[in-house]
Scaffold this motif. Structure first.
Motif, PDB file in Angstrom:
ATOM      1  N   ALA A 185      37.301  31.352  42.901  1.00 52.32           N
ATOM      2  CA  ALA A 185      38.657  31.919  42.949  1.00 52.32           C
ATOM      3  C   ALA A 185      38.822  33.059  41.947  1.00 52.32           C
ATOM      4  O   ALA A 185      39.789  33.811  41.997  1.00 52.32           O
ATOM      5  N   GLN A 186      37.859  33.187  41.020  1.00 49.56           N
ATOM      6  CA  GLN A 186      37.963  34.265  40.036  1.00 49.56           C
ATOM      7  C   GLN A 186      37.294  35.549  40.522  1.00 49.56           C
ATOM      8  O   GLN A 186      37.423  36.594  39.900  1.00 49.56           O
ATOM      9  N   GLY A 187      36.548  35.475  41.638  1.00 44.93           N
ATOM     10  CA  GLY A 187      35.855  36.649  42.188  1.00 44.93           C
ATOM     11  C   GLY A 187      36.854  37.735  42.564  1.00 44.93           C
ATOM     12  O   GLY A 187      38.008  37.441  42.888  1.00 44.93           O
ATOM     13  N   ALA A 188      36.364  39.009  42.566  1.00 46.63           N
ATOM     14  CA  ALA A 188      37.269  40.153  42.763  1.00 46.63           C
ATOM     15  C   ALA A 188      38.105  40.025  44.034  1.00 46.63           C
ATOM     16  O   ALA A 188      39.322  40.249  44.007  1.00 46.63           O
ATOM     17  N   SER A 189      37.472  39.615  45.157  1.00 47.10           N
ATOM     18  CA  SER A 189      38.215  39.635  46.421  1.00 47.10           C
ATOM     19  C   SER A 189      39.208  38.475  46.518  1.00 47.10           C
ATOM     20  O   SER A 189      40.137  38.514  47.323  1.00 47.10           O
ATOM     21  N   PRO A 318      33.909  46.257  54.524  1.00 48.28           N
ATOM     22  CA  PRO A 318      32.615  45.755  54.078  1.00 48.28           C
ATOM     23  C   PRO A 318      32.699  44.444  53.292  1.00 48.28           C
ATOM     24  O   PRO A 318      31.806  43.618  53.400  1.00 48.28           O
ATOM     25  N   SER A 319      33.768  44.240  52.509  1.00 47.50           N
ATOM     26  CA  SER A 319      33.772  42.999  51.720  1.00 47.50           C
ATOM     27  C   SER A 319      33.921  41.801  52.647  1.00 47.50           C
ATOM     28  O   SER A 319      33.321  40.747  52.417  1.00 47.50           O
ATOM     29  N   ALA A 320      34.698  41.966  53.740  1.00 48.52           N
ATOM     30  CA  ALA A 320      34.833  40.867  54.701  1.00 48.52           C
ATOM     31  C   ALA A 320      33.500  40.615  55.410  1.00 48.52           C
ATOM     32  O   ALA A 320      33.130  39.478  55.686  1.00 48.52           O
TER      33      ALA A 320
END
Ligand code: GDP
Length: 504
Positions: A185-189, A318-320
Motif C-alpha cells: 500500500a506504500q508503493g507509488a501507484s 503503462p503502470s496498469a
C-alpha cells in the motif's frame, strides 16, 4: 465434575496424513473418471469483468450448434468440427450437487433480448461466484483403437480469478500478510488510494482489547482501497484476500471482517487483544474459505483458460500494464506451486494446458489483433515460463467470444481510416455525443504498437490518438438472426487449443 478441553481449532499447515488422504481421494476420483468414460474439467477464470460469463455462454452456444451446417462453418479452426466429426453437444445434469449451475439459458436469453426481442439485448450478469456446467460432446473418433462414435464429458468451471490470489495466503501467517499488505500500500501507484485506510490504521493499537466496531471499520476501508485499485481508471491488479473483491456467497459475512494491522516485528500477539481477534479471523478465512476452494475445485482442473482484459490495462497506461504483469504472475503462481511447501503441493491441479486470452478484441481492427496478442504475451511472459516449468503447454490468444462490432474503412479529415462499427450502450459518449443504445457509431481504434514493449513504455496507440476513443465505449451485443450462430473472433482457435486433442 470433569471438564474436557474443547478441541483446538486447527490452523497450522496440514499434516502428511492429510496429504496422503488427499492423494488417495484424487486417485479414487481418477478411477471413477476412468470407469465413466473420458472427461475433461476446464477452468475458466480471470479477474472481475474480464469476460468469463460471455466466454462460457458463447462457447456452450457454439458447441451446441457445432453439429449443424451453419454452426460448423462458424468454427473452422476447431478440427473435429470442420471435419464434420463433432456430431452434437448436449447439456447434462450437474456433476456436483453443492456447486451452482452456470445459468447458460439466462445468459443466452440476455444476449438475444429474451421475449422482448433484439431491442432488449444486453450483456449477461457477470461471474460473482463459482458455478459449473456439464456438456457431453459426441464425436467420431479417428484415433486407432478408439475409432468410431465416442463421447467426451466436458465440465466447465467458472470461478473468479481473484480467488487464486489466496493460495499464497495458505502458507502465510497473519503477521506476514499484514506486513506485506502494508508494504504494497506504500508503493507509488497505491499510496494515494490507500491513504484513507492507512490513516485509520494509524489510529489502531493492536495490543488494545478486541473491538468489533473498529474491526468492521478497518475491513470496510481496506476493502474500499482494494476496490479503488481495480476501478477502470487505475486498473491496478488485485491483492488478496480474493473474497474482499469477489465475495461470492460471503457478501456481508463476518468471515470478511478483518484487515491487516501494523504489528511490531517479532511482537507476540496477546490473547484477548484486537490483534488476536484479527489473527483468528484471518486464520478462519484461510481454513473455511480459501482452502476448501483449492481443495474441492481448483485441484481437480485439467485445463485452464485465463481471460484478461488487456485493453482496459492498455487504456490505463503503462503502470496498469506492469501491474497486470504482476497480477498474472501471482495468479499463475497457483498453478506451479508445490516445490516449496507440502500444503501448496496438495492443491496443485494436474493442468496440462493453459491458455491466456485477451478478451474483447472486437474493440480493435483485425490489423491489431496479433499485436494485442503480443502485448498479452509480453505481460504474461514470466507466468508462461513458470507454467512451462511444470510441463504445461501454454498459448496466448486475442479473442472476442461475442463480436459486437464489424469493420469498415471510413473517410476522416480526407484520410481513409480503419474503423469499427457497433451500437454503443445507452449513455455511452463519444466526442461529447451521448448514445441512446440504438444508433450505431464508427469508432477509430488507432493501432497498437508493433513492438509490445512500446505499450509498456507508454507508447500505447500509434497515430490519431485523439480519435482512439474505442477504449471508453462499451458496445451492445450484436443482433443475431434467429437460429444463426453468434459472431466471434478466434473462439474456435481457443477451443482447438483447449479441447481439440480430446476430440480426435
Ligand atoms: P466476468 O466478470 O469475467 O464474468 O465478465 P463478463 O463476461 O460479464 O464481461 C464483462 C463485460 O465485458 C460485459 O458485460 C461486456 O460489456 C464486456 N464483454 C465481455 N466479453 C465481450 C466480448 O467478447 N465483446 C465485447 N464487445 N464485450 C465483451
Amino acid at each position: 465434575m470433569r471438564t474436557r478441553r474443547p478441541p483446538r481449532r486447527r490452523t497450522a499447515p496440514l499434516s502428511l496424513i492429510d496429504a496422503l488422504l488427499n492423494e488417495t481421494r484424487i486417485v479414487a476420483r481418477s478411477l471413477a473418471d476412468f470407469a465413466s468414460g473420458p472427461r475433461l474439467r476446464l477452468g475458466v477464470t480471470g479477474l472481475s469483468r474480464a469476460g468469463k460469463t460471455v466466454f462460457i455462454t458463447a462457447l456452450v452456444d457454439a458447441l451446441m450448434r457445432a453439429g449443424e451446417t451453419q454452426g460448423r462453418r462458424a468454427l473452422p479452426v476447431l478440427r473435429a468440427c470442420a471435419e464434420g466429426r463433432l456430431v452434437c453437444a448436449r447439456l447434462e445434469p450437474q456433476p456436483d450437487d453443492d456447486v451452482p449451475r452456470f445459468a447458460v439459458e439466462d445468459h443466452l436469453a440476455a444476449l438475444a433480448g429474451g421475449a422482448q426481442g433484439p431491442d432488449a439485448r444486453r450483456w449477461p450478469e457477470s461471474t460473482r461466484r463459482i458455478s459449473q456446467l456439464r456438456l457431453a460432446l459426441a464425436f467420431e473418433s479417428v484415433g486407432g483403437w478408439r475409432k468410431g462414435r465416442q463421447e467426451l464429458t466436458l465440465d466447465i468451471v467458472d470461478y473468479p480469478g481473484e480467488w487464486l490470489l489466496d493460495l499464497p495466503l495458505l502458507d502465510k501467517d497473519y503477521a506476514q500478510w499484514s506486513r506485506e499488505s502494508i508494504e504494497a500500500a506504500q508503493g507509488a501507484s497505491r499510496a494515494m488510494l490507500a491513504a484513507d485506510w492507512r490513516a485509520h490504521l494509524a489510529t489502531i493499537d493492536p495490543a488494545a482489547p478486541a473491538d468489533e466496531e473498529r474491526a468492521r471499520m478497518a475491513a470496510e476501508r481496506f476493502t474500499a482501497y482494494l476496490r479503488a485499485c481495480r476501478n477502470d481508471k487505475f486498473a491496478l491488479s488485485t491483492l488478496p484476500p480474493g473474497r474482499f473483491l469477489a465475495p461470492g456467497d460471503l457478501e456481508g459475512s463476518p468471515a470478511l471482517t478483518f484487515a491487516p494491522l501494523a504489528l511490531e516485528d517479532g511482537a507476540r500477539i496477546k490473547p484477548g487483544s484486537h490483534a488476536a481477534m484479527m489473527e483468528r479471523r484471518y486464520e478462519a478465512y484461510k481454513t473455511h474459505v480459501a482452502r476448501p476452494f483449492f481443495h474441492d475445485h481448483f485441484s481437480r482442473l485439467d485445463r485452464q483458460i485465463v481471460l484478461v482484459d488487456a485493453l482496459s490495462a492498455l487504456n490505463s497506461g503503462p503502470s496498469a500494464l506492469r501491474d497486470l504483469e504482476t497480477a498474472m504472475g501471482d495468479v499463475l503462481a497457483a498453478f506451479r506451486t508445490g516445490r516449496a511447501s507440502l500444503l501448496s503441493a496438495m492443491f496443485r491441479p494436474r493442468i496440462d494446458k493453459i491458455l491466456f486470452a485477451a478478451t474483447k478484441a472486437d474493440h480493435l481492427h483485425h490489423r491489431s489483433h496479433d499485436r494485442l496478442e503480443a502485448i498479452l504475451r509480453h505481460a504474461v511472459h514470466r507466468a508462461i515460463a513458470r507454467a512451462q516449468d511444470v510441463g504445461a503447454q501454454v498459448d496466448v490468444i486475442a479473442l472476442a467470444a461475442v463480436r459486437a462490432t464489424r469493420e469498415a474503412q471510413v473517410r476522416h479529415d480526407g484520410q481513409m481510416l480503419d474503423a469499427i462499427i457497433g451500437a454503443p450502450i445507452a449513455g455511452e459518449t463519444i466526442g461529447g455525443e451521448i448514445f441512446d443504445g440504438r444508433a450505431e457509431a464508427a469508432v477509430f481504434p488507432g493501432r497498437l504498437p508493433d513492438d509490445p514493449r512500446a505499450a509498456f513504455r507508454g507508447e500505447g496507440l500509434a497515430a490519431r490518438e485523439e480519435d482512439s476513443d474505442w477504449r471508453f465505449v462499451r458496445f451492445r451485443p450484436p443482433v443475431v438472426a434467429h437460429g444463426a450462430p453468434m459472431p466471434h473472433i478466434r473462439l474456435d482457435r481457443a477451443l482447438e487449443f483447449l479441447i481439440g486433442d480430446r476430440l480426435t
